[in-house]
Scaffold this motif. Structure first.
Motif: not given
Length: 362
Positions: A184-199
């Protein structure tokens, strides 16, 4: 028309440069093709990370309003809905509003023309419904239009993550991220978790094999390793990264250097953000693709250097301000991506070895 400083581009870097120059008592003129100031910030609803220390955390459109407000007390000349069409032999700038053409004479010019999104090509990528993530964001936040109902996003940068969250908020079903790299190219771990959380699934080491549809995109084939996944979609948002807008620098005959981490070909400049044309400075994405916070700082640095060059401030004052801002820029870029900071420094070190325009074009 006469002016001390002509700033080409009314985005965040241009507005930052305008504040630094106008606040020092200089006559400042800003020209931009848009009818509004703020650039792409005015349609960004996400919180902008890593702003300079003098700024509070805020959303994109809030930052645009803040930059606009701090200029209100200065008598700045705005040429909105105008564009630069060329440069005359006497050093003046040709500007048009599409009806008339007139010349502007400036002591110094700061070019802050921003960046353009890169396309991602695949079979049938020109079908309606395939667009950049910036275009999708514009439809949502400026035009209040839902760009589709079923979507996929090509890319996994921070910008792509923001787009996925915004699409979801307006009722678009995002079926997945398609990422050609193995990570994954994003460095924002919080955003990655948000994306995973909504499936929303993230397909790594994948690409779009083909898009299909009658008059608009209706489905795509996703190559994932050795298997092919077919998805019904009416929206494909692509994130091919960004590249500096260079048209003005071509016309000026500036030299270029190639730095992949800065977006590819970038005009050459020194530590004063001055090109090989002594009267031309640059700022923002024109000096290399970076974060919004870093773009603001480059605008400040270009503005201060232009002020020093025309004698509006002393070298002592300029050096004090610039030393602080260079530390800010280092902190902002190393926090986001150390490769950008290293590439910027290498680019400036190579300023003594220009790549002439003819070599670039070949």
């Amino acid at each position: 028309m006469e002016t001390d400083i002509l700033i080409i581009g009314a985005g965040p870097a241009g507005l930052s440069a305008a504040f630094e120059t106008a606040s020092k008592g200089l006559d400042v003129t800003i020209v931009d093709e848009s009818l509004t100031i703020g650039g792409q910030l005015i349609q960004q609803t996400q919180v902008i990370p890593s702003l300079p220390s003098s700024f509070q955390s805020m959303r994109g459109f809030e930052l645009a309003a803040h930059l606009n407000k701090q200029l209100e007390e200065y008598d700045i000349r705005y040429l909105l809905g105008h564009r630069v069409i060329g440069f005359y032999k006497d050093g003046s700038v040709g500007i048009t509003d599409e009806q008339e053409v007139f010349a502007v004479n400036a002591k110094k010019i700061i070019v802050a023309t921003g960046a353009v999104e890169n396309a991602v090509a695949f079979p049938k990528w020109t079908l309606p419904g395939v667009m950049t993530i910036g275009a999708a964001q514009t439809l949502i936040n400026r035009d209040f239009v839902q760009p589709g109902k079923e979507a996929v996003i090509v890319g996994s940068s921070d910008f792509a993550m923001d787009a996925a969250l915004q699409l979801t908020e307006v009722g678009v079903h995002v079926k997945g991220f398609i990422e050609k790299n193995a990570g994954i190219l994003s460095r924002d771990l919080e955003k990655i978790e948000q994306v995973k959380k909504i499936g929303i699934p993230i397909y790594l080491d994948s690409f779009i094999k083909e898009a299909r549809g009658m008059g608009a995109v209706e489905e795509i084939d996703i190559q994932i390793g050795t298997r092919v996944l077919t998805e019904k979609v009416d929206l494909v948002c692509v994130d091919g990264g960004r590249s500096p807008i260079l048209d003005i620098f071509y016309q000026l005959g500036c030299s270029f250097g190639y730095q992949k981490e800065l977006g590819g070909w970038v005009p050459q400049y020194n530590h004063q953000f001055q090109t090989d044309r002594e009267d031309i400075f640059l700022a923002g994405n024109a000096a290399g693709i970076s974060t919004q916070g870093a773009l603001l700082v480059t605008g400040m640095l270009a503005g201060i250097n232009a002020c020093e060059a025309v004698g509006a401030i002393t070298k002592t004052i300029a050096d004090e301000e610039k030393n602080f801002l260079w530390k800010e820029l280092e902190i902002l870029e190393t926090k986001y991506n150390p490769n950008i900071w290293e590439a910027r420094n290498l680019h400036m070190e190579n300023f003594a070895y220009p790549v002439i325009k003819e070599q670039f074009l070949s």
